[in-house]
Design an enzyme around this catalytic site. Structure first.
Site, short mmCIF file in Angstrom:
data_model
loop_
_atom_site.label_atom_id
_atom_site.label_comp_id
_atom_site.label_asym_id
_atom_site.label_seq_id
_atom_site.Cartn_x
_atom_site.Cartn_y
_atom_site.Cartn_z
N GLY A 9 -34.15 58.25 19.97
CA GLY A 9 -34.76 58.73 18.73
C GLY A 9 -34.33 57.86 17.57
N GLY A 10 -34.76 58.23 16.40
CA GLY A 10 -34.43 57.48 15.19
C GLY A 10 -33.05 57.85 14.66
N LYS A 15 -29.61 62.94 17.89
CA LYS A 15 -29.31 62.45 19.23
C LYS A 15 -27.90 62.77 19.68
CE LYS A 15 -29.97 58.17 18.21
NZ LYS A 15 -30.19 58.25 16.76
N SER A 36 -18.79 51.18 19.88
CA SER A 36 -18.92 50.49 18.60
C SER A 36 -17.67 49.69 18.21
CB SER A 36 -19.21 51.49 17.49
OG SER A 36 -19.41 50.81 16.27
N HIS A 50 -17.86 61.05 13.58
CA HIS A 50 -18.25 61.35 14.96
C HIS A 50 -17.05 61.89 15.75
CE1 HIS A 50 -22.36 60.22 16.09
NE2 HIS A 50 -22.32 59.37 15.07
N ARG A 54 -15.93 66.17 17.79
CA ARG A 54 -15.54 66.48 19.16
C ARG A 54 -14.20 67.22 19.19
NH1 ARG A 54 -17.19 61.21 19.19
NH2 ARG A 54 -15.14 60.36 19.60
#
Length: 169
Positions: A9-10, A15, A36, A50, A54
């Site tokens: 997806g964008g 996502k 990354s 990010h 989690r």
């Protein structure tokens, strides 16, 4: 034999959130494989955001290119994301699309020899307009070809649109 779910997806389409939720439904201790490099301060903050998403259930692994070198047998592995992973090949190979695609496909095929459930996050960067410079156009082509390669091998493909999951395959 590997099980493969591709989530595409964008940017900011949901996502990663969808992929994390899906992984925790499949496993009480999923693996998060981050691909990354840290390019600048703003990017470092994105990565930290990010990580904060989690909880303690996650096993975190950082691997810029050689994702097949880790043992994932019997695990649920979320790879986030293919776009950043490809960027590493692309820049290391001085924007050589053919070499980057070949190396990425070889590494991806080696990964799929493992008996694990892989949840792969990628971006549909080609959905927007034509990039104005040659490097961006080359990378958009590389990304599109790799997405097609992965989607062909995937058992399931989900397209995220504005936070809504749409089953493609």
């Amino acid at each position: 034999m590997a099980q493969l779910t591709l989530i595409t997806g964008g940017q900011r389409s949901g996502k990663s959130s969808y992929a994390q939720k899906y992984a925790t439904q499949l496993s009480s201790q999923p693996i998060y494989l981050a691909t990354s490099r840290i390019w600048d301060e703003e990017h470092r903050k994105r990565i930290e955001r990010h990580k904060a998403d989690r909880d303690e259930r996650w096993v975190n692994i950082e691997e810029e290119k050689f994702i097949s070198t880790h043992n994932f047998k019997g695990k649920v592995v979320l790879i986030d994301c293919i776009t950043l992973w490809l960027t590493n090949f692309f820049f290391d190979n001085k924007s050589d699309i053919d070499l980057s695609l070949s190396q990425a496909q070889k590494e991806f095929d080696a990964l799929l020899k493992q008996d694990a459930h892989f949840i792969i996050v990628t971006n549909e960067i080609g959905l927007g307009g034509m990039p104005e410079n040659e490097i961006q156009r080359k990378f958009t082509d590389l990304q599109g070809w790799m997405n097609q390669y992965i989607a062909q091998k995937a058992n399931e493909v989900i397209l995220m649109v504005s936070g809504i999951d749409v089953k493609i395959k």
